[in-house]
Enzyme design. Sequence first.
Site, mmCIF file in Angstrom:
data_model
loop_
_atom_site.group_PDB
_atom_site.id
_atom_site.type_symbol
_atom_site.label_atom_id
_atom_site.label_comp_id
_atom_site.label_asym_id
_atom_site.label_seq_id
_atom_site.Cartn_x
_atom_site.Cartn_y
_atom_site.Cartn_z
ATOM 1 N N ASP A 232 -12.061 10.253 -6.579
ATOM 2 C CA ASP A 232 -11.693 9.043 -7.317
ATOM 3 C C ASP A 232 -12.153 9.237 -8.750
ATOM 4 O OD1 ASP A 232 -12.107 5.460 -6.575
ATOM 5 O OD2 ASP A 232 -11.002 6.544 -8.132
ATOM 6 N N GLU B 223 -2.105 8.965 -11.076
ATOM 7 C CA GLU B 223 -1.709 7.725 -11.732
ATOM 8 C C GLU B 223 -1.701 7.913 -13.251
ATOM 9 O OE1 GLU B 223 -4.871 6.145 -8.414
ATOM 10 O OE2 GLU B 223 -4.627 4.912 -10.223
ATOM 11 N N ARG C 4 0.835 -1.203 0.000
ATOM 12 C CA ARG C 4 0.000 0.000 0.000
ATOM 13 C C ARG C 4 0.873 1.257 0.000
ATOM 14 N NH1 ARG C 4 -4.762 0.734 -1.616
ATOM 15 N NH2 ARG C 4 -5.656 -0.912 -0.326
ATOM 16 N N ARG D 68 0.828 -6.733 -9.608
ATOM 17 C CA ARG D 68 1.288 -6.134 -8.350
ATOM 18 C C ARG D 68 1.427 -7.136 -7.217
ATOM 19 N NH1 ARG D 68 -3.660 -2.628 -5.622
ATOM 20 N NH2 ARG D 68 -5.316 -4.168 -5.858
ATOM 21 N N HIS E 130 0.245 3.330 -10.538
ATOM 22 C CA HIS E 130 -0.715 3.839 -9.554
ATOM 23 C C HIS E 130 0.030 4.579 -8.432
ATOM 24 C CE1 HIS E 130 -3.845 3.669 -6.504
ATOM 25 N NE2 HIS E 130 -4.661 2.982 -7.254
#
Length: 301
Positions: free
Chosen positions: A213, A272, A76, A99, A168
């Site tokens: 977002d 991102e 994270r 990832r 990201h």
Amino acid sequence: MIADKTSALERRLEIPGRVSFMDGSGELPMLEIKTEWSTAEIYLHGAHVTRFQKRDEPPLLFLSQVSRFDKEHPIRGGIPVIFPWFGARAGKPAHGFARTTAWELKEITSSANGSISLRLRLPDGPAAAGFPPFTADYIVTVSETLELQLLIANASPDKEFTFEECLHTYFTVGDIGAASIVGLKGVGYEDKVENFAKKVETNEAINIPSEVDRVYFDTTGPVEIQDRSLQRKIRVEKEGSASTVVWNPWIAKAQQMSDFGNEEYQKMVCVESGNVGKNKVTLPPGKSSALTVKLSSAPFK
Ligand code: TA6
């Protein structure tokens, strides 16, 4: 111990004082890279850059203090490599499998200008079932800037390869209330907070007063994070990318994420760079693509 996890090849790639293999958090193999300007850390797990810090500057990348470091979960913070899909996918892990896969270190190059480049490859595996044969290479170049290049090649003789990709990136800010994002005015986006409502950015400088977002489409220009608290501006330049995503989970989402601190939303913002949704990539047989991102920083008053 790192010794038994590091292949002889990887050991041979070490450069004394500049590139060293070590046990990272959770005993995951990690490389520490030192240049005359900066220090960086990258995990083979997810080919995940978790740290880039220039001398006399705070870290450029945000890393959660409660991130998990294990083979099953994504890290994270830092720069998760999102591929070959972005977001949710029925019955599959969100944001693809790249990832959470251990990448192979293929090459380390030390250039005369003092920069260090690593090339990593995503190994074949069962997670890629259903996709045409492809290769995915990731080149990380550390110097006064951090450059990232995701190279995808469609190895199929006769099938197209359609995928999404995104770097990201989690950036450190001193105080989210004193940070703005510049460079997206006039760009169309989907607002995930409002059920993917389609909108056009009207602000020259985007502030983050609540959960944000958004996926901005058909945008290839640079974006800048202006941080009045740290008096720093971070520039995100890119090539081969038509989408920019801006994300901050704010309070409620932060509390829902077990690998993210309840107050950490105040110290980060994701900007991102990728090709997602309607900007997804379709490679004809034998063709390849390159997603390139360059991160730099400078004082900002
Ligand atoms: O890039 C923004 C986003 O897609 C958000 O919707 C949020 O889910 C974030 O990624 C983090 O996703 P993750 O799967 O890492 O929790």
